[in-house]
Design a protein around this motif. Structure first.
Motif, short mmCIF file in Angstrom:
data_model
loop_
_atom_site.label_atom_id
_atom_site.label_comp_id
_atom_site.label_asym_id
_atom_site.label_seq_id
_atom_site.Cartn_x
_atom_site.Cartn_y
_atom_site.Cartn_z
N PRO A 1 9.12 -10.46 5.71
CA PRO A 1 10.01 -11.02 6.74
C PRO A 1 10.03 -12.54 6.76
O PRO A 1 10.81 -13.13 7.49
CB PRO A 1 9.43 -10.46 8.04
CG PRO A 1 7.99 -10.28 7.74
CD PRO A 1 7.92 -9.85 6.30
N GLU A 2 9.16 -13.19 5.97
CA GLU A 2 9.05 -14.64 6.01
C GLU A 2 9.54 -15.34 4.76
O GLU A 2 9.73 -16.55 4.76
CB GLU A 2 7.59 -15.04 6.26
CG GLU A 2 7.03 -14.58 7.60
CD GLU A 2 7.74 -15.25 8.77
OE1 GLU A 2 8.13 -16.42 8.63
OE2 GLU A 2 7.91 -14.60 9.80
N CYS A 3 9.71 -14.59 3.65
CA CYS A 3 10.15 -15.22 2.40
C CYS A 3 10.86 -14.19 1.56
O CYS A 3 11.19 -13.10 2.03
CB CYS A 3 8.95 -15.83 1.65
SG CYS A 3 7.86 -14.60 0.88
N ASN A 4 11.09 -14.49 0.30
CA ASN A 4 11.78 -13.56 -0.60
C ASN A 4 10.83 -12.66 -1.36
O ASN A 4 11.22 -12.02 -2.34
CB ASN A 4 12.65 -14.34 -1.59
CG ASN A 4 13.83 -15.00 -0.92
OD1 ASN A 4 14.40 -14.46 0.03
ND2 ASN A 4 14.20 -16.19 -1.39
N GLY A 5 9.57 -12.61 -0.94
CA GLY A 5 8.59 -11.78 -1.61
C GLY A 5 8.61 -10.34 -1.13
O GLY A 5 9.47 -9.92 -0.34
N THR A 6 7.64 -9.56 -1.59
CA THR A 6 7.50 -8.15 -1.24
C THR A 6 6.14 -7.90 -0.63
O THR A 6 5.13 -8.42 -1.12
CB THR A 6 7.66 -7.26 -2.50
OG1 THR A 6 8.96 -7.47 -3.05
CG2 THR A 6 7.49 -5.79 -2.16
N LEU A 7 6.09 -7.14 0.44
CA LEU A 7 4.82 -6.75 1.05
C LEU A 7 4.21 -5.62 0.23
O LEU A 7 4.85 -4.59 0.00
CB LEU A 7 5.03 -6.31 2.50
CG LEU A 7 5.48 -7.40 3.48
CD1 LEU A 7 5.71 -6.80 4.86
CD2 LEU A 7 4.46 -8.53 3.55
N VAL A 8 2.97 -5.83 -0.21
CA VAL A 8 2.29 -4.90 -1.11
C VAL A 8 1.07 -4.33 -0.40
O VAL A 8 0.36 -5.04 0.32
CB VAL A 8 1.85 -5.63 -2.40
CG1 VAL A 8 1.18 -4.66 -3.37
CG2 VAL A 8 3.05 -6.30 -3.06
N LEU A 9 0.80 -3.05 -0.60
CA LEU A 9 -0.36 -2.40 0.01
C LEU A 9 -1.65 -2.90 -0.63
O LEU A 9 -1.78 -2.93 -1.85
CB LEU A 9 -0.26 -0.89 -0.15
CG LEU A 9 -1.43 -0.06 0.40
CD1 LEU A 9 -1.51 -0.20 1.92
CD2 LEU A 9 -1.28 1.41 0.01
N ASP A 10 -2.59 -3.33 0.21
CA ASP A 10 -3.92 -3.71 -0.26
C ASP A 10 -4.71 -2.42 -0.47
O ASP A 10 -5.05 -1.74 0.50
CB ASP A 10 -4.60 -4.60 0.79
CG ASP A 10 -5.95 -5.14 0.32
OD1 ASP A 10 -6.57 -4.52 -0.57
OD2 ASP A 10 -6.39 -6.17 0.85
N PRO A 11 -5.03 -2.06 -1.71
CA PRO A 11 -5.62 -0.74 -1.99
C PRO A 11 -7.06 -0.58 -1.54
O PRO A 11 -7.56 0.55 -1.47
CB PRO A 11 -5.50 -0.63 -3.51
CG PRO A 11 -5.56 -2.04 -4.00
CD PRO A 11 -4.86 -2.85 -2.95
N VAL A 12 -7.76 -1.67 -1.25
CA VAL A 12 -9.18 -1.57 -0.88
C VAL A 12 -9.44 -2.17 0.50
O VAL A 12 -10.54 -2.63 0.78
CB VAL A 12 -10.07 -2.27 -1.94
CG1 VAL A 12 -10.00 -1.53 -3.27
CG2 VAL A 12 -9.66 -3.73 -2.13
N SER A 13 -8.44 -2.16 1.36
CA SER A 13 -8.59 -2.79 2.68
C SER A 13 -9.11 -1.85 3.76
O SER A 13 -9.28 -2.27 4.90
CB SER A 13 -7.25 -3.38 3.13
OG SER A 13 -6.23 -2.39 3.14
N ALA A 14 -9.34 -0.58 3.44
CA ALA A 14 -9.85 0.37 4.43
C ALA A 14 -11.18 -0.13 5.02
O ALA A 14 -11.98 -0.74 4.31
CB ALA A 14 -10.05 1.74 3.79
N PRO A 15 -11.44 0.10 6.31
CA PRO A 15 -10.61 0.85 7.27
C PRO A 15 -9.58 -0.01 7.98
O PRO A 15 -8.82 0.49 8.79
CB PRO A 15 -11.65 1.36 8.26
CG PRO A 15 -12.68 0.27 8.30
CD PRO A 15 -12.75 -0.26 6.89
N LYS A 16 -9.54 -1.33 7.67
CA LYS A 16 -8.55 -2.21 8.28
C LYS A 16 -7.38 -2.38 7.30
O LYS A 16 -7.20 -3.43 6.70
CB LYS A 16 -9.18 -3.56 8.63
CG LYS A 16 -10.28 -3.45 9.68
CD LYS A 16 -10.84 -4.82 10.04
CE LYS A 16 -11.92 -4.70 11.12
NZ LYS A 16 -12.46 -6.02 11.51
#
Length: 269
Positions: free
Chosen positions: A143-158
């Motif tokens: 929502p802030e630039c022309n990039g893509t939001l990507v899932l952080d695969p090791v961010s569990a449990p947050k």
């Protein structure tokens, strides 16, 4: 003089610790932590630079489908520092032409200058079938630039999403057992549908079930559970804090700029 030189400067092959396998010889490479951080394969006698000023570790012994090098995980320091996988070979020798922005690269005269510590992490990789690439892990437009939001695969449990172009962070439902991307797309905004396995003790679902799929922009339940903020990253900080608002599009944080096309999830692919 030779003895004095050897006493003062140890050979590169004697430095560092074994970390990951080389995709060419399948022998272990050594990680040299002194700046600039790098990997060294003593068999191939080749050096591979890695992202700087963060922690690096092996990523579940997974390998890159392009070159068979073992993947690594890089983490910026701090609770809001981004974490992402990368292939040492792709990071030093990006295999795809037309990559719009290389991580850590400096731009001069409109062209990207690739140097030490600049290359293509998995969040910029357009490989169509690799489970770690932008195509597989990308969720929606930033929502802030022309990039893509990507899932952080090791961010569990947050669990969280991070932008592959700016330092935008989107926090997903905390405490979920598992959050993954799917091959389905939202019919309203073309974002990737994510699947959330909630903790049975904290599930927001009325019937007590834990498995739920939806679009974080258009699904009312998931949309109410996400929060946008900023963290440490490789790019200049823009805007402030804020929440994503509005069905089918990302809202703007204070001071952020509106993207040209907020409903496109994967520009250029």
């Amino acid at each position: 003089m030779d003895a004095l030189f050897e006493a003062q400067f140890s050979p590169l092959s004697d430095s560092g610790r074994l970390l990951s396998k080389c995709g060419k010889c399948l022998r272990y490479m050594k990680f040299i932590s002194t700046q600039p951080s790098r990997l060294f394969c003593s068999t191939c006698e080749e050096v591979y630079y890695v992202p700087q000023k963060g922690a690096i570790k092996l990523y579940k012994e997974l390998t890159c489908p392009l070159d068979n090098f073992e993947l690594l995980i890089f983490s910026f320091p701090g609770p809001e520092g981004k974490t992402f996988p990368f292939c040492p070979y792709c990071y030093n020798s990006p295999p795809f032409e037309g990559i719009g922005s290389l991580f850590g690269a400096s731009k001069a005269g409109g062209s990207v200058q690739l140097g030490k510590g600049a290359g293509m992490p998995c969040f910029l990789c357009p490989h169509p079938t690799c489970q770690h690439s932008l195509i597989a892990q990308g969720v929606c437009a930033c929502p802030e630039c022309n990039g893509t939001l990507v899932l952080d695969p090791v961010s569990a449990p947050k669990w969280r999403l991070f932008c592959n172009m700016c330092n935008c962070l989107v926090f997903l439902p905390e405490g979920a057992h598992r959050i993954t991307t799917t091959e389905e797309r939202c019919v309203e905004c073309d974002s990737t549908i994510i699947e959330v396995d909630f903790n049975k003790k904290t599930t927001p679902l009325k019937d007590g079930t834990t498995l739920y799929s939806g679009c974080i922009l258009c699904d009312e339940l998931l949309h109410s559970l996400v929060e946008m903020k900023y963290g440490k990253s490789f790019s200049k900080r823009i805007g402030g804090r804020g929440r994503m608002r509005g069905k089918g599009r990302g809202g703007r944080g204070r001071g952020g700029r509106k993207p040209e096309d907020p409903k496109m999830s994967f520009r250029g692919f």
